[in-house]
Design a protein around this motif. Structure first.
Motif: not given
Length: 195
Positions: A145-148, A179-180, A126-129
């Motif tokens: 799942a999702g997009t990074a 991010e994503g 969620v956001g960035s790492m």
């Protein structure tokens, strides 16, 4: 030269188990023959024993399905029923698997004991790492799942659901910002010091 390598799902290799109890989709391996590490997704369709891999440390995370029960050597039965629940065991252990209620998909990490140590974590994005470079380390990132979006000083790569990347810091490199939004499985491989 880039230390990031994207692996699309189209590059994965899916094979049927010899005992006909499921499928293995190999996502990545460090070397073609005598691997230091290997990552795959297993589709378990029926109860049965796991194959033996002497000299290998294994981690298994439940991805989808109602779960599995594992009898590992003489230890108490391990039951994995929540997504991303994880179990660690020796590759040469005697492992019998029972499905709780229907097939499962499981994330598998194998690390050759005398070569690398694997640290495995599943987490939301969620956001960035940030993944910081650590000489001698390799990172594997799977977008469950999702997009990074992965950014380094030299590259920008996008991971959609199901895609993966390898970041090789064995010879150094720049930090990576992810991010994503979604869920990631991350594996950090660290070389084992020679004795």
């Amino acid at each position: 030269m880039s230390n990031l390598h994207r692996i699309p799902p189209s590059a994965y290799r899916r094979t049927r188990w010899k005992n006909d109890g499921g499928w293995t989709t190999e996502i990545a391996r460090s070397d073609e023959d005598d691997f230091r590490w290997r990552i795959s997704i297993a589709e378990i369709e029926s109860d049965g024993p796991f194959s033996s891999f002497p000299g290998i440390e294994r981690d298994l995370l439940l991805l989808e399905g109602n779960g599995i029960e594992l009898d590992i050597d003489d230890a108490t039965t391990r039951r994995l029923v929540q997504r991303f629940e994880r179990v660690h065991f020796a590759g040469e252990a005697k492992v019998d698997c029972r499905l709780v209620a229907g097939p499962t998909r499981d994330f598998n990490v194998m690390a050759r004991r005398d070569a690398v140590r694997a640290d495995v974590i599943a987490r939301p994005l969620v956001g960035s790492m940030v993944i910081f470079p650590e000489r001698g380390a390799e990172w594997f990132v799977h977008a469950f799942a999702g997009t990074a979006t992965a950014r380094s000083a030299a590259d920008t790569l996008v991971l959609e659901t199901g895609a993966s990347l390898v970041a090789d810091f064995r010879e150094g490199g720049n930090r990576i910002v992810l991010e994503g939004g979604g869920e990631l499985v991350l594996v950090k491989f660290v070389a084992v010091a020679a004795t």
